[in-house]
Design a protein around this motif. Sequence first.
Motif, PDB file in Angstrom:
ATOM      1  N   UNK A   1      21.150   3.479   2.693  1.00 14.10           N
ATOM      2  CA  UNK A   1      21.624   4.718   2.053  1.00 14.10           C
ATOM      3  C   UNK A   1      21.337   4.745   0.550  1.00 14.10           C
ATOM      4  N   UNK A   2      20.827   3.651   0.002  1.00 12.31           N
ATOM      5  CA  UNK A   2      20.619   3.544  -1.446  1.00 12.31           C
ATOM      6  C   UNK A   2      19.261   4.100  -1.869  1.00 12.31           C
ATOM      7  N   UNK A   3      18.817   5.176  -1.221  1.00 13.07           N
ATOM      8  CA  UNK A   3      17.558   5.833  -1.579  1.00 13.07           C
ATOM      9  C   UNK A   3      17.822   7.332  -1.597  1.00 13.07           C
ATOM     10  N   UNK A   4      17.462   7.989  -2.710  1.00  9.70           N
ATOM     11  CA  UNK A   4      17.737   9.438  -2.756  1.00  9.70           C
ATOM     12  C   UNK A   4      16.771  10.170  -1.820  1.00  9.70           C
ATOM     13  N   UNK A   5      17.168  11.327  -1.318  1.00  7.07           N
ATOM     14  CA  UNK A   5      16.390  12.041  -0.295  1.00  7.07           C
ATOM     15  C   UNK A   5      14.954  12.343  -0.703  1.00  7.07           C
ATOM     16  N   UNK A   6      14.735  12.717  -1.960  1.00  8.27           N
ATOM     17  CA  UNK A   6      13.376  13.066  -2.390  1.00  8.27           C
ATOM     18  C   UNK A   6      12.469  11.838  -2.353  1.00  8.27           C
ATOM     19  N   UNK A   7      12.986  10.694  -2.816  1.00  5.48           N
ATOM     20  CA  UNK A   7      12.204   9.457  -2.792  1.00  5.48           C
ATOM     21  C   UNK A   7      11.937   9.023  -1.360  1.00  5.48           C
ATOM     22  N   UNK A   8      12.966   9.129  -0.503  1.00  7.05           N
ATOM     23  CA  UNK A   8      12.794   8.759   0.903  1.00  7.05           C
ATOM     24  C   UNK A   8      11.685   9.609   1.546  1.00  7.05           C
ATOM     25  N   UNK A   9      11.704  10.914   1.272  1.00 11.19           N
ATOM     26  CA  UNK A   9      10.687  11.797   1.849  1.00 11.19           C
ATOM     27  C   UNK A   9       9.294  11.410   1.365  1.00 11.19           C
ATOM     28  N   UNK A  10       9.172  11.022   0.078  1.00 12.14           N
ATOM     29  CA  UNK A  10       7.879  10.631  -0.456  1.00 12.14           C
ATOM     30  C   UNK A  10       7.374   9.341   0.200  1.00 12.14           C
ATOM     31  N   UNK A  11       8.277   8.387   0.399  1.00  7.74           N
ATOM     32  CA  UNK A  11       7.899   7.120   1.037  1.00  7.74           C
ATOM     33  C   UNK A  11       7.517   7.355   2.499  1.00  7.74           C
ATOM     34  N   UNK A  12       8.302   8.158   3.209  1.00  9.09           N
ATOM     35  CA  UNK A  12       7.999   8.428   4.621  1.00  9.09           C
ATOM     36  C   UNK A  12       6.674   9.155   4.767  1.00  9.09           C
ATOM     37  N   UNK A  13       6.361  10.049   3.812  1.00  9.25           N
ATOM     38  CA  UNK A  13       5.082  10.742   3.833  1.00  9.25           C
ATOM     39  C   UNK A  13       3.932   9.757   3.645  1.00  9.25           C
ATOM     40  N   UNK A  14       4.119   8.814   2.706  1.00  3.07           N
ATOM     41  CA  UNK A  14       3.089   7.796   2.470  1.00  3.07           C
ATOM     42  C   UNK A  14       2.912   6.910   3.699  1.00  3.07           C
ATOM     43  N   UNK A  15       4.017   6.566   4.357  1.00  2.43           N
ATOM     44  CA  UNK A  15       3.940   5.743   5.570  1.00  2.43           C
ATOM     45  C   UNK A  15       3.139   6.464   6.650  1.00  2.43           C
TER      46      UNK A  15
ATOM     47  N   UNK B   1       0.828  -1.205   0.000  1.00  2.00           N
ATOM     48  CA  UNK B   1       0.000   0.000   0.000  1.00  2.00           C
ATOM     49  C   UNK B   1       0.864   1.258   0.000  1.00  2.00           C
ATOM     50  N   UNK B   2       1.939   1.232   0.790  1.00  5.00           N
ATOM     51  CA  UNK B   2       2.848   2.375   0.849  1.00  5.00           C
ATOM     52  C   UNK B   2       3.509   2.589  -0.506  1.00  5.00           C
ATOM     53  N   UNK B   3       3.940   1.473  -1.128  1.00  4.25           N
ATOM     54  CA  UNK B   3       4.599   1.564  -2.437  1.00  4.25           C
ATOM     55  C   UNK B   3       3.657   2.178  -3.472  1.00  4.25           C
ATOM     56  N   UNK B   4       2.379   1.745  -3.431  1.00  5.26           N
ATOM     57  CA  UNK B   4       1.385   2.266  -4.383  1.00  5.26           C
ATOM     58  C   UNK B   4       1.148   3.750  -4.144  1.00  5.26           C
ATOM     59  N   UNK B   5       0.996   4.149  -2.872  1.00  6.48           N
ATOM     60  CA  UNK B   5       0.734   5.540  -2.554  1.00  6.48           C
ATOM     61  C   UNK B   5       1.923   6.424  -2.946  1.00  6.48           C
TER      62      UNK B   5
ATOM     63  N   UNK C   1      10.544  -2.827  -3.064  1.00  7.51           N
ATOM     64  CA  UNK C   1      11.943  -2.893  -2.642  1.00  7.51           C
ATOM     65  C   UNK C   1      12.420  -1.538  -2.128  1.00  7.51           C
ATOM     66  N   UNK C   2      11.958  -0.465  -2.772  1.00 11.91           N
ATOM     67  CA  UNK C   2      12.333   0.877  -2.317  1.00 11.91           C
ATOM     68  C   UNK C   2      11.763   1.153  -0.929  1.00 11.91           C
ATOM     69  N   UNK C   3      10.512   0.751  -0.715  1.00 10.42           N
ATOM     70  CA  UNK C   3       9.914   0.916   0.618  1.00 10.42           C
ATOM     71  C   UNK C   3      10.736   0.141   1.655  1.00 10.42           C
ATOM     72  N   UNK C   4      11.133  -1.081   1.307  1.00 11.50           N
ATOM     73  CA  UNK C   4      11.936  -1.893   2.216  1.00 11.50           C
ATOM     74  C   UNK C   4      13.251  -1.201   2.548  1.00 11.50           C
ATOM     75  N   UNK C   5      13.861  -0.588   1.551  1.00 12.28           N
ATOM     76  CA  UNK C   5      15.128   0.115   1.792  1.00 12.28           C
ATOM     77  C   UNK C   5      14.932   1.296   2.732  1.00 12.28           C
ATOM     78  N   UNK C   6      13.824   2.016   2.575  1.00 10.70           N
ATOM     79  CA  UNK C   6      13.549   3.143   3.463  1.00 10.70           C
ATOM     80  C   UNK C   6      13.322   2.645   4.886  1.00 10.70           C
ATOM     81  N   UNK C   7      12.531   1.582   5.022  1.00  8.99           N
ATOM     82  CA  UNK C   7      12.233   1.017   6.335  1.00  8.99           C
ATOM     83  C   UNK C   7      13.511   0.577   7.040  1.00  8.99           C
TER      84      UNK C   7
END
Length: 328
Positions: free
Chosen positions: A23-37, A3-7, A13-19
């Motif tokens: 370090x293999x996630x760029x800051x903008x993507x990390x912020x988007x995933x954390x916002x969705x979480x 659900x987080x990945x879809x949002x 895999x990117x969501x898993x990396x953020x969780x």
Amino acid sequence: MADVALRAGVSGQTVSRVVNDSPRVDPATRARVESAMAELGYRPHRAARALRTGRSSTVGIVVSTLSTVGNFRMLQAIADAADARGYALGVVTATGPQSLSDAFARLQEQGVDGAIVLNEATAIARDVGTPAGLRLVVVDSLPDERFGVVASDHAGGAQAATRHLLAGGHGTVWHLAGPEDSFAAAERERGWRLALAERAAPPVVRGDWSAASGYAAGRELAARDDVTAVFAANDQMALGLLRALADAGRRVPEDVAVVGFDDIADAANFRPPLATVHQDFDALGERALAALVALIDGGSPTAEVTPTQLIPRDTAPARDSPNEAPRR
């Protein structure tokens, strides 16, 4: 996670990396995933993660008592360090070899990744076999190949305290020591003896870390005219000593200079403010947890010593202070 990945418009895999704080996630993507979480109320499930990774992200703490300030402050420091690293804590008590073995067994049943044994339980830990597969760090112990060790420089701090008192012109320094079965007490007594290597060391007066025991021992010391300087093995006993000296009409530092150990939060507010040896409990907690995480990650046991620092205050002012204790 799906659900987080879809949002967030990313892969699972990117969501898993953020969780997992990769370090293999760029800051903008990390912020988007954390916002969705945050929007979805998603939090990682420890039990599910443990099944997948083989790690519980939980560490055990073994204590014999939390009634001493040292143990309590160490527990707080380790709890803060564990929280910063994403670990949960499980606390068990042990008062003897069999209870320590039982404590280790309980922690293994809980699936902890490793355990830290605090101060007053370390003497027991040295006499008990380390359970197979349990990574272990002991706070305040001699180096041991079976487990990691993190310790304060108790002997160095005690030596500095004793030398500071000698520099005030005192012929010798008496010692209000801690319990005989305590590693920290033994090391502080050793440092006191090292500082008096070229002088006659007075007989040790012993307490149990409590202010009450410091008062009882202090009455004995206050009754002796030849006692002009005392190094107390912790600040609680020093507090009891100060009361005993006051009750006996002995002025501090004019008649008797006093130095404690630990630098508890209230030491500067004793009357008079207590000269003491500072232990960096926050650094001890961080290093103990870091050493355990290194073992969990496959490293080998290490031993390290954290420096201590003398803090001169009114009960034993520095020699250049106008309130310096008189020379004798």
